[in-house]
Design an enzyme around this catalytic site. Sequence first.
Site, PDB file in Angstrom:
ATOM      1  N   GLU A 122     -38.011 -66.867 -12.288  1.00 34.28           N
ATOM      2  CA  GLU A 122     -36.700 -67.180 -12.332  1.00 34.28           C
ATOM      3  C   GLU A 122     -36.514 -68.784 -12.935  1.00 34.28           C
ATOM      4  OE1 GLU A 122     -34.130 -66.586  -8.951  1.00 34.28           O
ATOM      5  OE2 GLU A 122     -33.725 -64.739  -9.597  1.00 34.28           O
ATOM      6  N   HIS A 236     -23.319 -72.234 -10.573  1.00 32.68           N
ATOM      7  CA  HIS A 236     -23.967 -71.130 -11.454  1.00 32.68           C
ATOM      8  C   HIS A 236     -23.534 -70.940 -12.740  1.00 32.68           C
ATOM      9  CE1 HIS A 236     -26.310 -67.489 -12.328  1.00 32.68           C
ATOM     10  NE2 HIS A 236     -26.866 -67.603 -11.389  1.00 32.68           N
ATOM     11  N   ARG A 282     -30.442 -74.693 -13.420  1.00 36.77           N
ATOM     12  CA  ARG A 282     -29.132 -74.166 -13.526  1.00 36.77           C
ATOM     13  C   ARG A 282     -27.919 -75.244 -13.841  1.00 36.77           C
ATOM     14  NH1 ARG A 282     -29.026 -70.322  -8.152  1.00 36.77           N
ATOM     15  NH2 ARG A 282     -30.150 -68.903  -9.218  1.00 36.77           N
ATOM     16  N   HIS A 345     -21.645 -72.322  -6.745  1.00 35.72           N
ATOM     17  CA  HIS A 345     -22.386 -71.219  -6.184  1.00 35.72           C
ATOM     18  C   HIS A 345     -23.046 -71.666  -4.903  1.00 35.72           C
ATOM     19  CE1 HIS A 345     -24.977 -67.689  -6.564  1.00 35.72           C
ATOM     20  NE2 HIS A 345     -26.073 -68.339  -6.609  1.00 35.72           N
ATOM     21  N   ARG A 380     -31.178 -76.901  -5.692  1.00 33.73           N
ATOM     22  CA  ARG A 380     -31.920 -76.142  -5.034  1.00 33.73           C
ATOM     23  C   ARG A 380     -32.581 -75.108  -6.151  1.00 33.73           C
ATOM     24  NH1 ARG A 380     -29.883 -69.885  -3.789  1.00 33.73           N
ATOM     25  NH2 ARG A 380     -28.868 -70.619  -5.577  1.00 33.73           N
TER      26      ARG A 380
HETATM   27  C1  LIG Z   1     -23.451 -63.973  -5.464  1.00 39.35           C
HETATM   28  C2  LIG Z   1     -24.519 -64.864  -4.810  1.00 39.35           C
HETATM   29  C3  LIG Z   1     -25.935 -64.388  -5.080  1.00 39.35           C
HETATM   30  C4  LIG Z   1     -26.852 -65.024  -4.519  1.00 39.35           C
HETATM   31  N1  LIG Z   1     -28.013 -64.755  -4.688  1.00 39.35           N
HETATM   32  C5  LIG Z   1     -29.080 -65.587  -4.532  1.00 39.35           C
HETATM   33  C6  LIG Z   1     -30.447 -65.042  -4.277  1.00 39.35           C
HETATM   34  O1  LIG Z   1     -30.778 -64.015  -5.153  1.00 39.35           O
HETATM   35  N2  LIG Z   1     -31.602 -65.638  -3.741  1.00 39.35           N
HETATM   36  C7  LIG Z   1     -31.237 -66.795  -2.920  1.00 39.35           C
HETATM   37  O2  LIG Z   1     -32.141 -67.060  -2.329  1.00 39.35           O
HETATM   38  N3  LIG Z   1     -30.066 -66.764  -2.687  1.00 39.35           N
HETATM   39  C8  LIG Z   1     -28.874 -66.390  -3.147  1.00 39.35           C
HETATM   40  N4  LIG Z   1     -27.653 -66.783  -2.969  1.00 39.35           N
HETATM   41  C9  LIG Z   1     -27.278 -67.684  -1.948  1.00 39.35           C
HETATM   42  C10 LIG Z   1     -27.756 -67.431  -0.617  1.00 39.35           C
HETATM   43  O3  LIG Z   1     -27.161 -65.746  -0.535  1.00 39.35           O
HETATM   44  C11 LIG Z   1     -27.001 -67.973   0.514  1.00 39.35           C
HETATM   45  O4  LIG Z   1     -27.375 -69.339   0.494  1.00 39.35           O
HETATM   46  C12 LIG Z   1     -27.459 -67.521   1.708  1.00 39.35           C
HETATM   47  O5  LIG Z   1     -27.244 -65.937   1.987  1.00 39.35           O
HETATM   48  C13 LIG Z   1     -26.542 -68.128   2.903  1.00 39.35           C
HETATM   49  O6  LIG Z   1     -26.822 -67.314   4.136  1.00 39.35           O
HETATM   50  P1  LIG Z   1     -26.261 -67.696   5.488  1.00 39.35           P
HETATM   51  O7  LIG Z   1     -26.671 -66.821   6.435  1.00 39.35           O
HETATM   52  O8  LIG Z   1     -26.365 -69.183   5.638  1.00 39.35           O
HETATM   53  O9  LIG Z   1     -24.650 -67.403   5.095  1.00 39.35           O
HETATM   54  P2  LIG Z   1     -23.663 -66.096   4.918  1.00 39.35           P
HETATM   55  O10 LIG Z   1     -24.750 -65.125   4.383  1.00 39.35           O
HETATM   56  O11 LIG Z   1     -22.637 -66.867   3.847  1.00 39.35           O
HETATM   57  O12 LIG Z   1     -23.204 -65.768   6.294  1.00 39.35           O
HETATM   58  C14 LIG Z   1     -22.241 -66.701   6.920  1.00 39.35           C
HETATM   59  C15 LIG Z   1     -21.873 -65.828   8.184  1.00 39.35           C
HETATM   60  O13 LIG Z   1     -20.947 -66.702   9.034  1.00 39.35           O
HETATM   61  C16 LIG Z   1     -19.665 -66.062   9.271  1.00 39.35           C
HETATM   62  N5  LIG Z   1     -18.797 -67.128   9.492  1.00 39.35           N
HETATM   63  C17 LIG Z   1     -18.463 -68.274   8.805  1.00 39.35           C
HETATM   64  N6  LIG Z   1     -17.485 -69.076   9.208  1.00 39.35           N
HETATM   65  C18 LIG Z   1     -17.386 -68.377  10.733  1.00 39.35           C
HETATM   66  C19 LIG Z   1     -16.296 -68.797  11.684  1.00 39.35           C
HETATM   67  N7  LIG Z   1     -15.744 -69.717  11.606  1.00 39.35           N
HETATM   68  N8  LIG Z   1     -16.552 -68.059  13.101  1.00 39.35           N
HETATM   69  C20 LIG Z   1     -17.267 -67.079  12.864  1.00 39.35           C
HETATM   70  N9  LIG Z   1     -18.222 -66.605  11.860  1.00 39.35           N
HETATM   71  C21 LIG Z   1     -18.265 -67.496  10.755  1.00 39.35           C
HETATM   72  C22 LIG Z   1     -19.316 -65.277   8.368  1.00 39.35           C
HETATM   73  O14 LIG Z   1     -18.517 -64.104   8.840  1.00 39.35           O
HETATM   74  C23 LIG Z   1     -20.967 -64.790   7.840  1.00 39.35           C
HETATM   75  O15 LIG Z   1     -21.241 -63.661   8.802  1.00 39.35           O
HETATM   76  C24 LIG Z   1     -26.466 -66.102  -3.636  1.00 39.35           C
HETATM   77  C25 LIG Z   1     -25.292 -66.468  -3.122  1.00 39.35           C
HETATM   78  C26 LIG Z   1     -24.252 -65.646  -3.863  1.00 39.35           C
HETATM   79  C27 LIG Z   1     -22.986 -66.282  -3.378  1.00 39.35           C
END
Ligand SMILES: Cc1cc2nc3c(=O)[nH]c(=O)nc-3n(C[C@H](O)[C@H](O)[C@H](O)COP(=O)(O)OP(=O)(O)OC[C@H]3O[C@@H](n4cnc5c(N)ncnc54)[C@H](O)[C@@H]3O)c2cc1C
Length: 560
Positions: A122, A236, A282, A345, A380
């Site tokens: 990537e 992105h 990016r 993104h 990032r």
């Molecule tokens: C389309 C897309 C593609 C991506 N592709 C990649 C990739 O290939 N590789 C990579 O490394 N990263 C990628 N990323 C980035 C990566 O996915 C995210 O940074 C990472 O998944 C974040 O994980 P997280 O657990 O911190 O948050 P999230 O996965 O967003 O989870 C957040 C959680 O918190 C909960 N929540 C939020 N607010 C509250 C609240 N007030 N009360 C209760 N629950 C709450 C939500 O319901 C959810 O369960 C991508 C992001 C996107 C959007």
Amino acid sequence: MVQQSPSLSLLPLQFDVLVVGGGAAGLYSALCLPPTLQIGLITKDTLSVSASDWAQGGIAAAIAPDDTPELHITDTLKAGAGLCDRAAVEVLVRKAGKCIQNLTNMGVAFDRKGDQLAMTLEAAHSRKRVLHAADTTGRAVVSTLAAKVLEQPNIHVFNQALALDLWMHEGECCGVQLVHQQQLIWVQAKAVVLATGGGGQIYSQTTNPAASTGDGVAMAWRAGATLRDLEFMQFHPTALTKKGAPRFLISEAVRGEGAHLVDSSGRRFAFDYHPDGELAPRDIVSRAIFNHLQKNPHESVVYLDLRVIEPERVQHRFPNIIRKCQKWAGINVFETPIPVSPAAHYWMGGIVTDLNSQTTIPRLYAVGENASTGVHGANRLASNSLLECLVFGAQLENLAPQPLPWLQQATTENMSADYKLPDIDADIEQLTQYRAAIRQLVWQSAGISREATQMTDALARLSQWQKEFKALPLTQFLSNLQQQSTYHLPPPLTVETLRQWTELRNLLAVSRLVLKSALFRTESRGGHYRSDYPQQNNATWKAHTLVDGERWNLQAPQEQ
Ligand SMILES: Cc1cc2nc3c(=O)[nH]c(=O)nc-3n(C[C@H](O)[C@H](O)[C@H](O)COP(=O)(O)OP(=O)(O)OC[C@H]3O[C@@H](n4cnc5c(N)ncnc54)[C@H](O)[C@@H]3O)c2cc1C
């Protein structure tokens, strides 16, 4: 009338640790915490809805024979544009192998080449080091983690439980105020882990799910935690852009596999802006598209042409992209280039944490996109974020939360008190209108290219909206409720309305914090570009932006 009442929710009112969020960060943190602890895990949707579930490209880990942790560290530091903290990057990279091993042991089916894990390239990685499971890597990871979590007798999952605020007592975090099953309740915990994901929803153009409203960052800020580098947002370059279709991400891996980024005349214009063309970092590719479109105002999109890649390869690597382009835009990627443009993104900034994921507030931890561990700096490196969720979730494995010095049930006092619910029909409509207006405003003023006058105007507008929001009858009503008491929500006040209200409150707060941070930094670096200060200025600005309440300060990054 709304009445205080004892909790009827099935959610217990005490845990050892309460994890807020059910994405990769929340799930992996819960699994890594000591199994002797009673853990509550809440999500405002269900476990199957998160940015983690949407991740396509993969997870970076320097485990191939031709790769080394040093190379991964170098690439990460370079992408971070002088603002990564080396100690955090070392932890990220050196603990990657163990986390990947753990995932494969749990059954995550990464793609393989023979008996080895398959790796792809990537942007800005000097080696092929991105593990993937076709183009639904996130789903493969999250579904396995969720299944494991649900098997654990000490982890209790509550869907549709929305955290509103942290419960603070004498400067310590001792739980969360949340709404669950039509009730407002206060849940105590010896430690709280915020894993609420990013804040892309402050922008009208974003790849993030609707739930990414920056809740964790806003809650932590209100509670007095130090935040950092909020101006750094990664845009992105290639989100699907077709009227009526969601801003579905067309993964960078597509360009990694050789797809061309072309304009309407079929020209690969990205080389006009950077020698690495479509594989430049990016922010550079996003700005190249932004500038190219500005120069050609009759065009609103550019195109990703996959026809230059072997069709079998496309079929094997990108089945989901093929499906989604067909479903949402009627595009057959084997015959027609995909129309794309940039979208917000990934948020590099967040709640300051140390190497053990501890924030500046005692008993409060943050993991995943809502944290600022220091690994991403100003930008990032692709696929480092899922890895960060895992590695810094695993840093909680030795957490031994001390008993709370006092334990007081957060219910039932003053049971007879009644509060009259005002007429909120008009408020409900306004919540939706404010949300749309904020997102448009922030996209225009704090998007890919920023400038002082526009940001100042946007801040003035936000402060006016903030005043109006405070004056809403619903806001007045909620702020008059007694602290640490349980309430049953009376109709027509639903959980959904309270969610809209909460998310709007957080979007307002976070938009303001991002704009103020972007105005504060008078240079361009990583994911922050100022057209009025287009150069990087190391003499003054090779430093983090720290936000404490209403104070903005600079902090030198750790040695690199
Ligand atoms: C389309 C897309 C593609 C991506 N592709 C990649 C990739 O290939 N590789 C990579 O490394 N990263 C990628 N990323 C980035 C990566 O996915 C995210 O940074 C990472 O998944 C974040 O994980 P997280 O657990 O911190 O948050 P999230 O996965 O967003 O989870 C957040 C959680 O918190 C909960 N929540 C939020 N607010 C509250 C609240 N007030 N009360 C209760 N629950 C709450 C939500 O319901 C959810 O369960 C991508 C992001 C996107 C959007």
